[in-house]
Design a protein around this motif. Sequence first.
Motif, short mmCIF file in Angstrom:
data_model
loop_
_atom_site.label_atom_id
_atom_site.label_comp_id
_atom_site.label_asym_id
_atom_site.label_seq_id
_atom_site.Cartn_x
_atom_site.Cartn_y
_atom_site.Cartn_z
N ARG A 379 1.69 20.34 8.64
CA ARG A 379 2.84 19.26 9.10
C ARG A 379 3.89 19.59 7.90
O ARG A 379 3.81 19.37 6.93
CB ARG A 379 2.58 17.96 9.01
CG ARG A 379 3.47 16.93 9.46
CD ARG A 379 2.83 15.57 9.78
NE ARG A 379 3.87 14.54 10.22
CZ ARG A 379 3.42 13.12 10.33
NH1 ARG A 379 2.30 12.84 10.04
NH2 ARG A 379 4.58 12.47 10.92
N PRO A 380 5.31 19.86 8.50
CA PRO A 380 6.27 20.33 7.38
C PRO A 380 6.62 19.03 7.03
O PRO A 380 7.42 18.32 7.45
CB PRO A 380 7.09 21.09 8.24
CG PRO A 380 7.06 20.95 9.62
CD PRO A 380 5.61 20.37 9.85
N GLY A 381 6.76 18.96 5.56
CA GLY A 381 7.60 17.90 4.88
C GLY A 381 8.62 18.30 3.89
O GLY A 381 8.59 19.38 3.34
N LEU A 382 9.52 17.43 3.66
CA LEU A 382 10.58 18.01 2.77
C LEU A 382 11.25 16.73 1.80
O LEU A 382 10.93 15.44 2.37
CB LEU A 382 11.88 18.16 3.74
CG LEU A 382 13.21 18.65 3.06
CD1 LEU A 382 12.65 20.19 2.47
CD2 LEU A 382 14.11 18.95 3.94
N TRP A 383 11.37 16.98 0.77
CA TRP A 383 11.80 15.94 -0.48
C TRP A 383 13.60 15.92 -0.24
O TRP A 383 14.14 16.71 -0.05
CB TRP A 383 11.36 16.65 -1.78
CG TRP A 383 11.94 15.63 -2.92
CD1 TRP A 383 11.43 14.67 -3.31
CD2 TRP A 383 13.19 15.76 -3.50
NE1 TRP A 383 12.05 14.16 -4.51
CE2 TRP A 383 13.29 14.73 -4.62
CE3 TRP A 383 14.20 16.64 -3.55
CZ2 TRP A 383 14.17 14.78 -5.57
CZ3 TRP A 383 15.30 16.62 -4.26
CH2 TRP A 383 15.52 15.62 -5.32
N ILE A 384 13.74 14.55 -0.31
CA ILE A 384 15.25 14.30 -0.53
C ILE A 384 15.33 13.02 -1.05
O ILE A 384 14.81 12.32 -1.17
CB ILE A 384 15.86 14.39 1.10
CG1 ILE A 384 17.41 14.11 0.90
CG2 ILE A 384 15.17 13.43 2.13
CD1 ILE A 384 17.83 14.03 2.32
N ALA A 385 16.58 12.97 -1.78
CA ALA A 385 17.00 11.81 -2.55
C ALA A 385 18.45 11.31 -1.90
O ALA A 385 19.32 11.47 -2.35
CB ALA A 385 17.37 12.22 -4.08
N PRO A 386 18.25 10.46 -0.69
CA PRO A 386 19.26 10.32 0.21
C PRO A 386 20.19 9.48 -0.32
O PRO A 386 21.50 9.64 -0.01
CB PRO A 386 18.59 9.75 1.40
CG PRO A 386 17.22 8.94 0.74
CD PRO A 386 16.86 9.76 -0.22
N PHE A 387 20.04 8.63 -1.50
CA PHE A 387 20.98 7.58 -1.84
C PHE A 387 21.67 8.20 -3.29
O PHE A 387 22.31 7.44 -3.73
CB PHE A 387 20.49 6.12 -1.81
CG PHE A 387 19.97 5.77 -0.52
CD1 PHE A 387 20.55 6.13 0.64
CD2 PHE A 387 18.82 4.80 -0.59
CE1 PHE A 387 19.84 5.65 1.79
CE2 PHE A 387 18.27 4.49 0.57
CZ PHE A 387 18.67 4.80 1.77
N THR A 388 21.34 9.13 -3.87
CA THR A 388 21.50 9.63 -4.98
C THR A 388 22.45 10.86 -4.80
O THR A 388 22.26 11.55 -4.13
CB THR A 388 20.27 10.03 -5.98
OG1 THR A 388 19.52 9.03 -5.96
CG2 THR A 388 20.79 10.43 -7.17
N VAL A 389 23.62 10.82 -5.46
CA VAL A 389 24.67 11.69 -5.53
C VAL A 389 24.94 12.23 -7.21
O VAL A 389 25.37 11.59 -7.67
CB VAL A 389 26.06 11.18 -4.95
CG1 VAL A 389 27.19 12.17 -4.87
CG2 VAL A 389 25.78 10.68 -3.59
N ALA A 390 24.64 13.61 -7.19
CA ALA A 390 24.89 14.01 -8.51
C ALA A 390 26.49 14.31 -8.96
O ALA A 390 27.14 14.51 -7.82
CB ALA A 390 24.11 15.43 -8.75
N ALA A 391 26.86 13.97 -10.06
CA ALA A 391 28.59 14.11 -10.21
C ALA A 391 28.97 15.54 -9.94
O ALA A 391 29.99 15.85 -9.55
CB ALA A 391 28.37 13.78 -11.86
N ASN A 392 27.78 16.51 -10.19
CA ASN A 392 28.37 17.75 -10.02
C ASN A 392 28.22 18.52 -8.50
O ASN A 392 28.14 19.43 -8.26
CB ASN A 392 27.46 18.90 -10.83
CG ASN A 392 26.15 18.91 -10.55
OD1 ASN A 392 25.59 18.15 -9.47
ND2 ASN A 392 25.37 19.52 -11.41
N SER A 393 27.92 17.52 -7.43
CA SER A 393 27.82 17.80 -5.99
C SER A 393 29.10 17.81 -5.58
O SER A 393 30.12 17.45 -5.85
CB SER A 393 26.94 16.88 -5.14
OG SER A 393 27.58 15.59 -5.60
#
Length: 807
Positions: A379-393
């Motif tokens: 089963r393919p899984g993925l990590w994500i930090a959906p409510f976090t926004v890096a200053a350098n993004s």
Amino acid sequence: MAETRIHIEKTDTDEETVATNGKLEIRWTKDGELVLLNPHDKRSRVVGGPLFELTPPSGQLRPHTHGLGFDEEAATILLRERFADAHGEGTRLTRRFPVAIQPLVAVWAVSVYDDHEFVRIEVSLRNTGAEAIGVRRMFPFVTGSWWSNIALKLRNRTTQFAVYKNGWQSWSYAGGMPMGTADLRPRQQTLVAWHSPGGADPRQPVTGTVDVVSESVAMVGHADQREALLVGFLSAQVWLGQVYVMREEGACAAAVLTDDVMLQPGETLVTPPLALALGSQRTLLNTYAGAVAREGHARTGRSAPTGWSSWYYYFSRVTEDDITENVTALRSLRGDLPIQVVQIDDGYQTAVGDWLAVNQQFPHGMKAQADRIRSAGYRPGLWIAPFTVAANSRLAREHPEWLVHDGDGHPVKGGKNWDTHLYGLDTSHPGARAWLRDTFETIVHAWGFDYLNLDFLASGALLGERHDATVTRARALRDGLELIRDVVGEGTFLLGCGCPVLSAVGIVDGMRIGPDSAPYWPPRSKGFSAPPGDEHALPSLEGAIRNTITRAWMHPALWINDPDRLLLRERHSELTMDEVRVFASAIGLTGGMVMLSDRLSHLTLERLSIASKLIPGMPERALPTNYFTYGIPDEVAVQIVRPWGRWALLGLFNQERGEREFVVRWSDLGLERGEYHAVEFWSGAYLGLSNIGITVPVAGHSAVVLAIRADRDEPQLLSTSFHISQGGVEIATWSYDRARMEAHWETSLNRQTTGTFTLWVPKDLAPRKLRHTASSATWQRNANGEIAVTAEIRGDAQFTLELEREP
Ligand code: 9PG
């Protein structure tokens, strides 16, 4: 089921309304004091009531704390009604009080359920004046010296309490805070942002600094006494709740962080429901978990997934070749290590926030990854930090208006990681919401990942200003999570991480319940010992083990617990084999997810077999017998009952560096009188037969796992080395036929593996012949008298041991 009974009792000085259901009794005095009693032990008594803390007028520093005022109406019960809710039926009593000096009216509702041992309290505050009033915190209940003298009494003790502390989010400390230990409060600003919604040093309800802060729930009691008090909020949908304790004086307060909200004329503010319960420290948190699960419609009934993730070996340098290499390794190990999920962790994105902009480490893109993992049978899984926004993004640059901001319009800093400041996504902003939808649509429906590790979720609850000013920080986090569930659908497994735990009930399928595991024992910070206060939440094996045990009560009532990755490697690790087994013991005994994160081609079969002994997770979970010890609890226990037998599993954990002797008494485990056999799982050692208990030396940083079975005076199974439950999942049946003098058993592991069954045969019998369907099997009688049957199985096998009278 008895209905809650209510009557009025006159005392010398007062008149009390008494409500009781056989499990709990409350008394509500005429002048507005609530008394909680255990009807089976009236020496324990909790007396208290609500307080309100208003925002200080400008120019003043001190907030004003107010209690209930009193008038004619306050003396009477306004409403006395039968009700039914998610928990069942009960009786609710409601009174209305003025709040001293202020144009505020409080309504205090106390509900007693016919069939539960907790009382539920809700307090609302209404502004009856003409001007807005700032509300800093509401305390639906305070007791102990914050209320009056001897307001908190457990048995005959009124001081020197210990606390079970629960941290705010996945990585935060959970466990005992005995008298005398300093509270674990983060010092670094980043960690304050991640772990302490009430700030670094919250004030007491009246004045000064609190002793211990626990988030959402706390248990107060004594390590050497069963009776304890639980104070816990049942939800965090709109406001966050905390519990403060002063251990020495025995004071306890439930606080709702209302964040200086301006209560407009005519408006009402309602606290989240608070549960209070008196009872055994061993079971109160189970009661609480059940109540939270019903309140929040927890997603339960799924079995714990097993998996592999890339983080703890490859970190953010992971490439698609690394994923391919490990998928190939998993396939070759499939027979003895049934892994279901392959999860790509942090590292594929160009920046935290720019999730759909995949970097050069994955040149074929993420859909190709998901396809490959799935076609290999995982089963393919993925990590994500959906409510976090890096200053350098790019996201932060292009859409600063989607971020939570301060009064001056600057984005609020929510910690630092990846060498950059982190901001929080404003989930109330329509643009941010559309972006979230699009992101998850793509990941799940276009790329094909249906297992998502949602990380750094506390970023969704940053304190600050949002597009929709009516959305509180708790609501913002919840709304964001609800949106994600809505987009990804019911079939996608959502794993919460870095997540304020109470906020995710009913949305996530799994939850990380401790700090990151690590290939070293004590926490460190940039290579050095972590500073006091900060150490508990930083990656460390010690912290992961501790929380796995101290939060086992959450599983499976609220979700499937994720204890974090079991690191098995010998290279690039400082862990001893014993230390690896301590974490394996904690994971196996508490029944959560089993996840690996090593470069699999580097692991020996011996190391891999540690993981295979935990799979599948057993349906029961062991719980600490004492919640008030500091750090890793010494002892966890659970009773296993199967149609063919019953036994106790006991885990003994030594968190010290040196050897310790553990004295185990059968009676302390609640076992009936009798003779019991004990076998230790990792060593396979038979520890003998006793009618009192045993003394077990446990080496430093190690754990032992005992199967304790009553002697049956006939051939019996004592343990197996195939699974840590020692019979709980790997044995389908066991029987002994007295007439034929044959013991018969079958496995149910569906595995290709080798292991040992440990049997006990009374002295007057001896094995004669072993028949079996295994690939191979032999038996021998060991020096201590037990019989070891060693077998190699493919799939499953049946065994029959023929016995004869000893000549
Ligand atoms: C990816 C990692 C892994 C891991 C998560 C989370 O305290 N800290 O500074 C801290 C940093 C990172 C962290 C936890 C704590 O790890 O738990 O499994 O996914 O992110 O970046």
